[in-house]
Design an enzyme around this catalytic site. Structure first.
Site, PDB file in Angstrom:
ATOM      1  N   GLY A   1     -32.356 -33.269  71.770  1.00 41.98           N
ATOM      2  CA  GLY A   1     -33.095 -33.791  70.628  1.00 41.98           C
ATOM      3  C   GLY A   1     -34.337 -32.984  70.304  1.00 41.98           C
ATOM      4  O   GLY A   1     -34.794 -32.962  69.151  1.00 41.98           O
ATOM      5  N   ASN A   2     -34.883 -32.297  71.307  1.00 44.75           N
ATOM      6  CA  ASN A   2     -36.080 -31.499  71.076  1.00 44.75           C
ATOM      7  C   ASN A   2     -35.812 -30.291  70.195  1.00 44.75           C
ATOM      8  O   ASN A   2     -36.735 -29.610  69.752  1.00 44.75           O
ATOM      9  CB  ASN A   2     -36.665 -31.024  72.401  1.00 44.75           C
ATOM     10  CG  ASN A   2     -35.689 -30.140  73.168  1.00 44.75           C
ATOM     11  OD1 ASN A   2     -34.642 -30.619  73.603  1.00 44.75           O
ATOM     12  ND2 ASN A   2     -36.010 -28.885  73.331  1.00 44.75           N
TER      13      ASN A   2
ATOM     14  N   LYS B   1     -26.964 -48.631  74.212  1.00 42.47           N
ATOM     15  CA  LYS B   1     -27.615 -47.439  73.657  1.00 42.47           C
ATOM     16  C   LYS B   1     -28.639 -47.870  72.616  1.00 42.47           C
ATOM     17  O   LYS B   1     -28.304 -48.487  71.610  1.00 42.47           O
ATOM     18  CB  LYS B   1     -26.571 -46.537  73.010  1.00 42.47           C
ATOM     19  CG  LYS B   1     -27.118 -45.208  72.524  1.00 42.47           C
ATOM     20  CD  LYS B   1     -27.322 -44.255  73.676  1.00 42.47           C
ATOM     21  CE  LYS B   1     -27.624 -42.849  73.179  1.00 42.47           C
ATOM     22  NZ  LYS B   1     -27.821 -41.906  74.276  1.00 42.47           N
TER      23      LYS B   1
ATOM     24  N   LYS C   1     -23.868 -37.200  73.090  1.00 36.92           N
ATOM     25  CA  LYS C   1     -23.718 -35.813  72.663  1.00 36.92           C
ATOM     26  C   LYS C   1     -23.274 -34.897  73.800  1.00 36.92           C
ATOM     27  O   LYS C   1     -22.438 -34.002  73.610  1.00 36.92           O
ATOM     28  CB  LYS C   1     -25.039 -35.338  72.058  1.00 36.92           C
ATOM     29  CG  LYS C   1     -25.126 -33.867  71.728  1.00 36.92           C
ATOM     30  CD  LYS C   1     -25.795 -33.043  72.810  1.00 36.92           C
ATOM     31  CE  LYS C   1     -27.181 -33.516  73.125  1.00 36.92           C
ATOM     32  NZ  LYS C   1     -27.794 -32.736  74.237  1.00 36.92           N
TER      33      LYS C   1
ATOM     34  N   LYS D   1     -26.915 -35.492  80.895  1.00 39.40           N
ATOM     35  CA  LYS D   1     -26.737 -34.044  80.891  1.00 39.40           C
ATOM     36  C   LYS D   1     -26.108 -33.591  82.205  1.00 39.40           C
ATOM     37  O   LYS D   1     -25.194 -32.757  82.226  1.00 39.40           O
ATOM     38  CB  LYS D   1     -28.077 -33.349  80.671  1.00 39.40           C
ATOM     39  CG  LYS D   1     -28.706 -33.618  79.307  1.00 39.40           C
ATOM     40  CD  LYS D   1     -30.096 -33.017  79.217  1.00 39.40           C
ATOM     41  CE  LYS D   1     -30.686 -33.186  77.827  1.00 39.40           C
ATOM     42  NZ  LYS D   1     -30.783 -34.600  77.401  1.00 39.40           N
TER      43      LYS D   1
END
Length: 331
Positions: free
Chosen positions: A9-10, A123, A208, A266
């Site tokens: 997101g960064n 979420k 994602k 991740k």
């Protein structure tokens, strides 16, 4: 080599920043420089990206729009964010890669309509709610809410990705020499009717990183890069002396107590890709994608013990399986 790079997101918006277009364009400008280095080094590239802040902003706007009878569904909002983020990335990359096609593809991700996640929405999405607002949304719209720190927020299901609908199109674009931007925000979540075969959008968001791992696996990618705002996965993160991991096995990664809302997905995606394919995944800094691939930064995840040293020798050597004649298809 064929690379799938998943942007955190960064890449567009950092914590505490205003979600203005100019702010996001600035971050995309920086991300494109790092990503373009992979292409200029001779690699095939597919890019995925997060969309949490963007889809949350659109959801809040849709909920408060007096012109709407009901808010737009999440699958449609997800498609809108794919278009917005896709065009920002495509324009910046095209400017850094003259003569190279860059294609942003609207992408659907199929999920199982019986996935247990639909019974346990967890979420967070959208802004903060008062207790009264949360109760009204639960009654009027059937929402579920939960506490996120000191505030209530809406929660939605996050089912596992099962298939990438546009996978043949991604393959065709890669074969034509294009850089591809696909499966943004985890993909537009859909289920497929078992009788008609028709796709139906669902009120959900797909992680994602899990989608990126699935896409990388199905494309036969040589490496999965999960690019974020930290240089490594750290042991004892948040402590006085966190320890950076340079090379790690999937099993060790599974053992770490990592934050559920940030590093854990991740790590799970990287470990899963390495386990299922025997290829490498790297969790590393967004501003040095090529360094992450070469092993000079980031945490490299591999199913087998790493060879002595790090760097190019630690990655698949020789011509790419996707283009055996290509002289540039090595790290």
């Amino acid at each position: 080599m064929r690379i799938v790079a998943a942007l955190g997101g960064n890449a567009l918006l950092q914590r505490g920043e205003h979600p203005d277009a100019a702010v996001q364009q600035h971050h995309v400008h920086d991300a494109a420089r790092s990503l373009a280095e992979l292409v200029l080094a001779g690699h095939e590239l597919v890019i995925t990206h997060g969309n949490g802040p963007q889809v949350g902003l659109l959801a809040v706007e849709s909920e408060s729009d007096p012109a709407l009878t009901v808010p737009y569904p999440l699958d449609v909002l997800g498609a809108q964010t794919q278009g917005m983020i896709g065009t920002l990335l495509a324009r910046e990359l095209a400017g850094r890669l003259p003569g190279r096609a860059v294609t942003a593809l609207v992408t659907h991700t199929e999920v199982d309509r019986h996935d247990p996640a639909f019974q346990h929405p967890d979420k967070f999405i959208g802004g903060q709610l008062t207790d009264h607002q949360a109760r009204m949304m639960e009654i009027d719209r059937g929402w579920t809410t939960a506490r996120d720190g000191d505030h209530l927020r809406r929660t939605v299901p996050s089912p596992l990705p099962k298939a990438i609908t546009e996978l043949p199109a991604v393959r065709a674009l890669l074969a034509s020499g294009s850089v591809v931007i696909a499966a943004g925000g985890g993909g537009i979540p859909v289920t497929r009717d078992p009788d008609t075969g028709l796709m139906r959008g669902v009120e959900a968001v797909v992680d994602k990183d899990r989608t990126a791992a699935l896409l990388a696996e199905q494309l036969g990618a040589d490496a999965l890069l999960i690019l974020t705002d930290v240089t490594h996965v750290f042991t004892h993160f948040g402590a006085a002396h966190p320890g950076p991991l340079t090379t790690v096995t999937p099993g060790r990664l599974h053992e770490l107590d990592l934050p559920a809302g940030s590093m854990r997905p991740k790590a799970e995606a990287a470990a899963g890709f390495a386990e299922r394919t025997g290829r490498v995944a790297v969790i590393g800094p967004l501003d040095d994608a090529l360094g992450a691939l070469l092993g000079t930064t980031g945490t490299t995840v591999r199913a087998l013990p790493a060879p002595v040293g790090r760097g190019p020798a630690a990655l698949p050597a020789g011509p790419s399986a996707h283009d055996p004649a290509a002289p540039h298809a090595t790290v």
